[in-house]
Design a protein around this motif. Structure first.
Motif, PDB file in Angstrom:
ATOM      1  N   PHE A   6      41.791 124.573  11.958  1.00 27.27           N
ATOM      2  CA  PHE A   6      42.411 123.261  11.841  1.00 27.27           C
ATOM      3  C   PHE A   6      42.490 122.589  13.217  1.00 27.27           C
ATOM      4  O   PHE A   6      42.162 121.411  13.357  1.00 27.27           O
ATOM      5  CB  PHE A   6      43.811 123.396  11.245  1.00 27.27           C
ATOM      6  N   ILE A   7      42.909 123.343  14.233  1.00 22.69           N
ATOM      7  CA  ILE A   7      43.049 122.793  15.585  1.00 22.69           C
ATOM      8  C   ILE A   7      41.691 122.391  16.151  1.00 22.69           C
ATOM      9  O   ILE A   7      41.549 121.325  16.768  1.00 22.69           O
ATOM     10  CB  ILE A   7      43.741 123.815  16.512  1.00 22.69           C
ATOM     11  N   VAL A   8      40.680 123.251  15.940  1.00 22.42           N
ATOM     12  CA  VAL A   8      39.335 122.933  16.425  1.00 22.42           C
ATOM     13  C   VAL A   8      38.811 121.662  15.762  1.00 22.42           C
ATOM     14  O   VAL A   8      38.243 120.779  16.431  1.00 22.42           O
ATOM     15  CB  VAL A   8      38.367 124.109  16.168  1.00 22.42           C
ATOM     16  N   ALA A   9      38.991 121.567  14.451  1.00 26.23           N
ATOM     17  CA  ALA A   9      38.549 120.373  13.726  1.00 26.23           C
ATOM     18  C   ALA A   9      39.277 119.134  14.220  1.00 26.23           C
ATOM     19  O   ALA A   9      38.686 118.057  14.347  1.00 26.23           O
ATOM     20  CB  ALA A   9      38.780 120.556  12.226  1.00 26.23           C
ATOM     21  N   ALA A  10      40.571 119.293  14.535  1.00 24.11           N
ATOM     22  CA  ALA A  10      41.349 118.163  15.047  1.00 24.11           C
ATOM     23  C   ALA A  10      40.827 117.711  16.405  1.00 24.11           C
ATOM     24  O   ALA A  10      40.703 116.510  16.672  1.00 24.11           O
ATOM     25  CB  ALA A  10      42.824 118.545  15.149  1.00 24.11           C
ATOM     26  N   LEU A  11      40.489 118.674  17.267  1.00 33.95           N
ATOM     27  CA  LEU A  11      39.966 118.340  18.592  1.00 33.95           C
ATOM     28  C   LEU A  11      38.617 117.625  18.490  1.00 33.95           C
ATOM     29  O   LEU A  11      38.357 116.650  19.205  1.00 33.95           O
ATOM     30  CB  LEU A  11      39.818 119.609  19.440  1.00 33.95           C
ATOM     31  N   VAL A  12      37.744 118.124  17.611  1.00 31.59           N
ATOM     32  CA  VAL A  12      36.437 117.482  17.411  1.00 31.59           C
ATOM     33  C   VAL A  12      36.630 116.059  16.898  1.00 31.59           C
ATOM     34  O   VAL A  12      35.942 115.126  17.322  1.00 31.59           O
ATOM     35  CB  VAL A  12      35.580 118.296  16.426  1.00 31.59           C
ATOM     36  N   THR A  13      37.587 115.892  15.994  1.00 32.74           N
ATOM     37  CA  THR A  13      37.877 114.567  15.450  1.00 32.74           C
ATOM     38  C   THR A  13      38.346 113.617  16.539  1.00 32.74           C
ATOM     39  O   THR A  13      37.939 112.452  16.586  1.00 32.74           O
ATOM     40  CB  THR A  13      38.963 114.658  14.351  1.00 32.74           C
ATOM     41  N   VAL A  14      39.195 114.115  17.428  1.00 34.38           N
ATOM     42  CA  VAL A  14      39.704 113.297  18.525  1.00 34.38           C
ATOM     43  C   VAL A  14      38.573 112.847  19.444  1.00 34.38           C
ATOM     44  O   VAL A  14      38.461 111.668  19.807  1.00 34.38           O
ATOM     45  CB  VAL A  14      40.770 114.066  19.333  1.00 34.38           C
ATOM     46  N   ILE A  15      37.705 113.799  19.838  1.00 28.05           N
ATOM     47  CA  ILE A  15      36.591 113.471  20.735  1.00 28.05           C
ATOM     48  C   ILE A  15      35.664 112.445  20.102  1.00 28.05           C
ATOM     49  O   ILE A  15      35.245 111.467  20.742  1.00 28.05           O
ATOM     50  CB  ILE A  15      35.811 114.749  21.102  1.00 28.05           C
ATOM     51  N   ALA A  16      35.339 112.647  18.823  1.00 23.99           N
ATOM     52  CA  ALA A  16      34.465 111.708  18.120  1.00 23.99           C
ATOM     53  C   ALA A  16      35.125 110.344  17.991  1.00 23.99           C
ATOM     54  O   ALA A  16      34.462 109.300  18.075  1.00 23.99           O
ATOM     55  CB  ALA A  16      34.112 112.252  16.737  1.00 23.99           C
ATOM     56  N   ALA A  17      36.454 110.344  17.806  1.00 18.47           N
ATOM     57  CA  ALA A  17      37.177 109.076  17.672  1.00 18.47           C
ATOM     58  C   ALA A  17      37.158 108.284  18.975  1.00 18.47           C
ATOM     59  O   ALA A  17      37.099 107.050  18.955  1.00 18.47           O
ATOM     60  CB  ALA A  17      38.622 109.338  17.249  1.00 18.47           C
ATOM     61  N   VAL A  18      37.210 108.997  20.105  1.00 16.07           N
ATOM     62  CA  VAL A  18      37.106 108.316  21.406  1.00 16.07           C
ATOM     63  C   VAL A  18      35.772 107.590  21.503  1.00 16.07           C
ATOM     64  O   VAL A  18      35.692 106.433  21.937  1.00 16.07           O
ATOM     65  CB  VAL A  18      37.257 109.329  22.557  1.00 16.07           C
ATOM     66  N   LYS A  19      34.701 108.265  21.101  1.00 14.70           N
ATOM     67  CA  LYS A  19      33.377 107.653  21.128  1.00 14.70           C
ATOM     68  C   LYS A  19      33.294 106.479  20.167  1.00 14.70           C
ATOM     69  O   LYS A  19      32.691 105.445  20.484  1.00 14.70           O
ATOM     70  CB  LYS A  19      32.311 108.701  20.766  1.00 14.70           C
ATOM     71  N   LEU A  20      33.899 106.615  18.997  1.00 13.98           N
ATOM     72  CA  LEU A  20      33.909 105.525  18.025  1.00 13.98           C
ATOM     73  C   LEU A  20      34.513 104.265  18.632  1.00 13.98           C
ATOM     74  O   LEU A  20      33.959 103.166  18.511  1.00 13.98           O
ATOM     75  CB  LEU A  20      34.715 105.927  16.778  1.00 13.98           C
ATOM     76  N   SER A  21      35.655 104.422  19.265  1.00 17.96           N
ATOM     77  CA  SER A  21      36.351 103.276  19.839  1.00 17.96           C
ATOM     78  C   SER A  21      35.542 102.638  20.963  1.00 17.96           C
ATOM     79  O   SER A  21      35.426 101.417  21.057  1.00 17.96           O
ATOM     80  CB  SER A  21      37.724 103.711  20.362  1.00 17.96           C
ATOM     81  N   THR A  22      34.963 103.491  21.822  1.00 21.65           N
ATOM     82  CA  THR A  22      34.185 102.975  22.952  1.00 21.65           C
ATOM     83  C   THR A  22      32.956 102.210  22.482  1.00 21.65           C
ATOM     84  O   THR A  22      32.672 101.104  22.951  1.00 21.65           O
ATOM     85  CB  THR A  22      33.750 104.131  23.879  1.00 21.65           C
ATOM     86  N   TYR A  23      32.221 102.799  21.535  1.00 17.00           N
ATOM     87  CA  TYR A  23      31.019 102.147  21.024  1.00 17.00           C
ATOM     88  C   TYR A  23      31.364 100.872  20.241  1.00 17.00           C
ATOM     89  O   TYR A  23      30.625  99.886  20.285  1.00 17.00           O
ATOM     90  CB  TYR A  23      30.223 103.109  20.144  1.00 17.00           C
ATOM     91  N   ALA A  24      32.482 100.897  19.522  1.00 17.55           N
ATOM     92  CA  ALA A  24      32.901  99.701  18.792  1.00 17.55           C
ATOM     93  C   ALA A  24      33.235  98.569  19.754  1.00 17.55           C
ATOM     94  O   ALA A  24      32.941  97.395  19.489  1.00 17.55           O
ATOM     95  CB  ALA A  24      34.115 100.012  17.911  1.00 17.55           C
ATOM     96  N   ASP A  25      33.843  98.929  20.883  1.00 21.90           N
ATOM     97  CA  ASP A  25      34.168  97.921  21.890  1.00 21.90           C
ATOM     98  C   ASP A  25      32.892  97.292  22.455  1.00 21.90           C
ATOM     99  O   ASP A  25      32.823  96.082  22.675  1.00 21.90           O
ATOM    100  CB  ASP A  25      34.985  98.564  23.016  1.00 21.90           C
ATOM    101  N   VAL A  26      31.860  98.122  22.679  1.00 23.33           N
ATOM    102  CA  VAL A  26      30.584  97.612  23.189  1.00 23.33           C
ATOM    103  C   VAL A  26      29.934  96.678  22.170  1.00 23.33           C
ATOM    104  O   VAL A  26      29.429  95.609  22.513  1.00 23.33           O
ATOM    105  CB  VAL A  26      29.624  98.778  23.515  1.00 23.33           C
ATOM    106  N   ILE A  27      29.962  97.086  20.898  1.00 21.72           N
ATOM    107  CA  ILE A  27      29.374  96.258  19.840  1.00 21.72           C
ATOM    108  C   ILE A  27      30.099  94.915  19.762  1.00 21.72           C
ATOM    109  O   ILE A  27      29.484  93.863  19.586  1.00 21.72           O
ATOM    110  CB  ILE A  27      29.447  96.987  18.482  1.00 21.72           C
ATOM    111  N   GLY A  28      31.426  94.954  19.924  1.00 21.87           N
ATOM    112  CA  GLY A  28      32.189  93.712  19.905  1.00 21.87           C
ATOM    113  C   GLY A  28      31.859  92.811  21.079  1.00 21.87           C
ATOM    114  O   GLY A  28      31.823  91.585  20.949  1.00 21.87           O
ATOM    115  N   GLU A  29      31.590  93.423  22.249  1.00 20.39           N
ATOM    116  CA  GLU A  29      31.279  92.651  23.451  1.00 20.39           C
ATOM    117  C   GLU A  29      29.882  92.032  23.396  1.00 20.39           C
ATOM    118  O   GLU A  29      29.666  90.894  23.800  1.00 20.39           O
ATOM    119  CB  GLU A  29      31.382  93.555  24.689  1.00 20.39           C
ATOM    120  N   ARG A  30      28.914  92.814  22.902  1.00 24.89           N
ATOM    121  CA  ARG A  30      27.518  92.394  22.951  1.00 24.89           C
ATOM    122  C   ARG A  30      27.074  91.581  21.735  1.00 24.89           C
ATOM    123  O   ARG A  30      25.909  91.189  21.649  1.00 24.89           O
ATOM    124  CB  ARG A  30      26.617  93.622  23.114  1.00 24.89           C
TER     125      ARG A  30
END
Length: 327
Positions: A6-30
């Motif tokens: 459960f903890i490992v899955a949560a950590l993977v989810t967090v890391i992927a979510a960071v990337k989601l937010s960053t890439y979404a911000d780029v898409i919004g900018e460009r």
């Protein structure tokens, strides 16, 4: 071992979510989409994937109570996240930076939640092609709301550019990265669902409480991280739009749950404590709407921190009531 997975899955989810937010911000900018549209539609849908997998898994293992309580519990926790971040980052004045257009998403979320609460309180008992009548009404209301939001927000100005994102990540890279991160969130959410359900079964605590807080909190990790990243990027409309948009999308998950459930209308099979959870979501929604309206009209500027404090206090009070009622 289950907790470790459960903890490992949560950590993977967090890391992927960071990337989601960053890439979404780029898409919004460009592109011409901007933070409001990206947060409400693109990012909100992706970060809601764990809720989809969790709820479907709960239905398949014969626990519709967890499936439904996870949806309402996630929405409850999402608003809690927004209030907590506004309180922690008080100097950023997150709620004060909310675009008036966020009201449209908030009202849509309020309407969809009210419809589902009414369906729980006054079930129609009508099932058409394996789905309850209220689910067809939900889809129509959702479609009408999305059409209105898309049409009225079409002229929104693009979000302010961030030098780091604009120069470090291309639009094509952002699109591919966003899709890959969304897939990772989907599968890590599935693992969260299975391990969370096993933990719930082993604790002896009611499914409603586990679904509302333990599993819902875990599946809301992407929203928590994306809001944090959006705040660091000073893209407050992305943060607010992600929370409100996720809540709208989460309610639509009930349609998928109802279609997968083979015991009639799924809302008729939930524990009565779900009424308390749905009512709490309505109340917190109203507080957020009131806060945005107050900021827009510049009413009581010295009390702008009050709505977030009210949300936090209401969340903890409702948590106690739900635990006491479901025990």
């Amino acid at each position: 071992m289950i907790i470790t997975f459960f903890i490992v899955a949560a950590l993977v989810t967090v890391i992927a979510a960071v990337k989601l937010s960053t890439y979404a911000d780029v898409i919004g900018e460009r592109t011409s989409l901007g933070g409001l549209i990206v947060g409400t539609f693109l990012l909100a849908g992706a970060t809601s994937l764990p809720e989809v997998t969790t709820s479907l898994t709960a239905v398949f293992v014969g626990n519709p109570d967890i499936a439904v309580s996870n949806v309402f519990g996630s929405n409850l926790f999402n608003i809690f996240i927004l209030a907590l971040m506004d309180a922690v980052y008080r100097r950023r004045q997150i709620m004060q930076s909310a675009d008036p257009s966020q009201l449209k998403t908030a009202f849509l979320s309020l309407a969809l939640t009210a419809l589902m609460l009414t369906a729980i309180l006054i079930p129609t008992g009508i099932v058409i092609l394996g789905a309850g009548l209220e689910m067809y009404v939900l889809v129509l209301l959702y479609a009408a709301g999305m059409y209105y939001l898309t049409k009225t927000n079409r002229g929104e100005a693009p979000a302010a550019e961030t030098d780091y994102n604009m120069h470090a990540v291309s639009l094509r890279h952002a699109k591919i990265g966003f899709a890959a991160a969304a897939v990772i969130v989907f599968f890590s959410g599935s693992i969260l669902s299975i391990t969370g359900d096993q933990i719930a079964a082993s604790t002896g605590i009611s499914s409603s409480f586990i679904g509302t807080f333990f599993i819902a909190g875990a599946t809301s990790l992407p929203e928590l991280v994306t809001v944090l990243v959006a705040i660091q990027l000073a893209n407050y409309n992305l943060a607010i739009g992600n929370i409100l948009g996720s809540n709208v999308f989460n309610i639509l998950i009930l349609v998928i749950i109802d279609a997968a459930f083979r015991g009639g209308a799924v809302l008729a099979a939930v524990h009565p404590v779900t009424i308390v959870t749905a009512s709490a979501v309505l109340l917190l929604n109203l507080i957020v709407i009131g806060a945005i309206i107050a900021v827009r009209r510049k009413t009581f500027p010295r009390l702008y921190a009050l709505p977030s404090l009210l949300v936090l206090l209401t969340y903890f009070f409702c948590s106690y009531v739900i635990f006491a009622y479901s025990s």
